[in-house]
Design an enzyme around this catalytic site. Structure first.
Site, PDB file in Angstrom:
ATOM      1  N   SER A   1     -13.478 -33.768  32.004  1.00  0.00           N
ATOM      2  CA  SER A   1     -13.347 -34.675  33.144  1.00  0.00           C
ATOM      3  C   SER A   1     -13.047 -33.882  34.415  1.00  0.00           C
ATOM      4  CB  SER A   1     -12.214 -35.673  32.888  1.00  0.00           C
ATOM      5  OG  SER A   1     -10.953 -35.038  32.974  1.00  0.00           O
TER       6      SER A   1
ATOM      7  N   GLN B   1       0.834  -1.209   0.000  1.00  0.00           N
ATOM      8  CA  GLN B   1       0.000   0.000   0.000  1.00  0.00           C
ATOM      9  C   GLN B   1       0.866   1.255   0.000  1.00  0.00           C
ATOM     10  OE1 GLN B   1      -3.037   0.181   3.010  1.00  0.00           O
ATOM     11  NE2 GLN B   1      -3.978  -1.749   2.387  1.00  0.00           N
TER      12      GLN B   1
ATOM     13  N   HIS C   1      -7.828  -2.829   6.856  1.00  0.00           N
ATOM     14  CA  HIS C   1      -6.867  -2.696   7.953  1.00  0.00           C
ATOM     15  C   HIS C   1      -6.591  -1.211   8.121  1.00  0.00           C
ATOM     16  CE1 HIS C   1      -3.891  -3.690  10.817  1.00  0.00           C
ATOM     17  NE2 HIS C   1      -2.840  -3.828  10.032  1.00  0.00           N
TER      18      HIS C   1
END
Length: 347
Positions: A270, A103, A124
């Protein structure tokens, strides 16, 4: 917007029920969406938009692997696939989905095509938030918006094809036309978001950089590695160490946590696992929270952004990066992981 209670905090979100796809199509019926970049987010967002009935074109450099990928995905050169400049000229909404480094590099090429009334879309907040470092300063007469899917483009596409969706944030940095709100929500629905929650560019980038370095990738790899090595150092085989560290987590427990929450997991394991998890969660919290605080400060101080810009601008960065990634790939833990994945039952 719908008001939803998130753990005692009420937030405004946008759902598909209140902003259906038909409404999104109506909002964007006269727009040409030019997706610039066909790497990480580009394919998923572009294909979802196309399948949802929007007018989408792709801008990508010819003679590149991503150009070839776009052709393989059904985009037609000269009709829906163009060089970047031509796509930007044709597009009324420019989805700037190149990497942060690309960019910065491409901004002088893109900016002249951002004429009055157009829309500049990000996934972003990096480029605009750190504009003093990146030079990405949008013209005052264009809308500047953001839709950030909370996951990879691959996940966005897979969930879309499965009839589901990936949650996304949205933000408005600049509303020059007075129509930015409807456009950003329509695009968020169009790319396949599950629901949309509002943020701003700064918060998006600061949370995103923290997450990538933290529980999304950096921290989780560090924790995986630490447990795997302790097991190996105490005589456990690679298969046993990997299964107890990664495979059981990703294949069994994480999907259940995603479906029902960690509270459900604690209540439905458990009694031995339950007791141990309750006893050890606080020591892990106390050990890691200072690291996360240090990480977040590094993000908001701009240190992480500067590191990224400095490293990505080095001429030999790609070579160094490949060496780092190769080291990770060749580690015993992930070599064991490759073997384990091959042994999974085929569907």
């Amino acid at each position: 917007m719908a008001k939803i209670n998130f753990g005692g905090v009420v937030e405004n979100v946008v759902t598909r029920e209140e902003f259906p796809l038909e409404k999104a199509r109506e909002v964007l019926k006269n727009e040409t969406i030019a997706v610039i970049g066909y790497g990480v987010q580009g394919p998923g967002q572009a294909l979802n938009l196309k399948d949802n009935g929007f007018n989408v074109i792709i801008g990508q450099r010819k003679d590149s692997k991503t150009w070839d990928k776009a052709v393989a995905d059904g985009w037609v050169p000269g009709k829906t696939l163009f060089e970047i400049e031509e796509a930007c000229q044709k597009g009324t909404i420019i989805q700037y989905l190149l990497s942060d480094a690309a960019q910065i590099q491409m901004w002088p090429t893109i900016k002249p095509y951002l004429t009055k009334g157009k829309t500049l879309y990000f996934s972003h907040g990096f480029g605009v938030t750190y504009k003093e470092k990146t030079g990405i300063i949008p013209p005052a007469d264009v809308d500047v918006i953001l839709v950030a899917p909370k996951g990879s483009g691959t996940s966005l596409r897979r969930l879309f094809l499965a009839g589901s969706g990936l949650n996304s944030s949205f933000a408005i940095f600049q509303d020059a036309t007075g129509k930015a709100k409807d456009k950003v929500v329509a695009l968020g629905i169009g790319v396949g978001s599950g629901y949309l929650f509002e943020t701003d560019f700064y918060k998006e980038v600061s949370s995103d950089l923290t997450g990538e370095r933290g529980t999304l990738m950096g921290a989780i790899q560090g924790i995986f590695r630490a447990q795997y090595e302790v097991l190996r150092e105490n005589g456990h085989s690679p298969s046993e160490a990997f299964n107890e560290t990664v495979e059981e987590a990703t294949q069994s427990l994480y999907p259940l946590i995603a479906e029902n929450g960690m509270d459900w997991m604690y209540a439905n394991c458990s009694t031995t696992a339950q007791r141990g998890a309750l006893d050890w969660m606080d020591p892990f919290y106390e050990a890691t929270k200072p690291v996360f605080a240090k990480l977040y400060k590094s993000v908001i101080d701009g240190v992480e952004a500067q590191k990224s810009i400095d490293s990505n601008s080095q001429p030999d960065y790609r070579v160094k990066l490949e060496a780092e990634l190769k080291k990770l790939e060749n580690s015993e833990m992930w070599q064991a992981g490759a073997a384990v994945r091959k042994l999974r039952p085929k569907h």
